[in-house]
Design a protein around this motif. Structure first.
Motif: not given
Length: 206
Positions: A47, A64-67, A100, A104, A108, A112, A198, A202
């Protein structure tokens, strides 16, 4: 092994010796060639790094930059979560951080280290491409001027000598908000279900 850079005969500035149409975006900007490994050799997610193709796709489609979830409407608005640099997200600001979804965003700000405890967020109506962030190369030596990524505007003087690693967009129709407000509007029960989705994504390595 990095692809060899040359002074392009077809484009202003840099090119690859064995360049293909896939090496440039729709603005004609040269992009880095990241390693693409078979699925069984990809290992664990990292990540703290940003994969150029994924970031570019997220920006192009406002995912979305995560999911990688699509926005509720392809025409916006989009939620942007950014590091707090002393003020709210501003109209006309540029960023290399894709949008996002609300679940998420909650994940984050907890996980993060770049934004934990110091973030701002805003709804944005439009986020057109502004340029790229990448390594700038010397025109004579074809060596990087520095190891830091530099933002280069499309059609600007740096763009021809930049190998892009991030898409940069400009934000318009900015409406700052609080994440707590968005969580309340989203609903805690729905949020818990999204956390499970999510987590499963992952765990599957998607």
């Amino acid at each position: 092994m990095e692809a060899p850079l040359v002074v392009s005969r077809r484009h202003a500035g840099l090119g690859y010796a064995d360049e293909t149409p896939y090496d440039r975006d729709s603005f004609g900007q040269l992009w880095v060639r990241p390693a693409v490994r078979p699925h069984h050799r990809r290992g664990r997610p990292q990540p703290h790094t940003v994969y150029p193709y994924r970031q570019r796709q997220a920006m192009a489609d406002m995912l979305c930059q995560v999911c990688k979830r699509q926005p509720p409407s392809p025409d916006g608005p989009y939620l942007f979560l950014m590091q707090d640099r002393g003020g709210p997200v501003m109209e006309g600001e540029i960023t290399a951080s894709p949008p996002v979804c609300v679940p998420c965003a909650v994940i984050s700000v907890q996980l993060c280290p770049e934004i934990r405890g110091r973030y701002v967020c805003a709804w944005v109506d439009q986020a057109p491409a502004w340029g790229v962030a990448g390594l700038v190369y010397d025109a004579d030596t074809l060596r990087p001027v520095s190891e830091k990524l530099v933002r280069a505007e499309y059609d600007g003087p740096l763009a021809p000598w930049t190998v892009a690693q991030r898409q940069v967009v400009q934000l318009f129709g900015v409406r700052p908000t609080e994440l707590e407000t968005e969580v309340a509007a989203f609903g805690l029960d729905r949020l818990e279900e999204e956390f499970k989705r999510v987590a499963a994504m992952v765990g599957a390595g998607r």
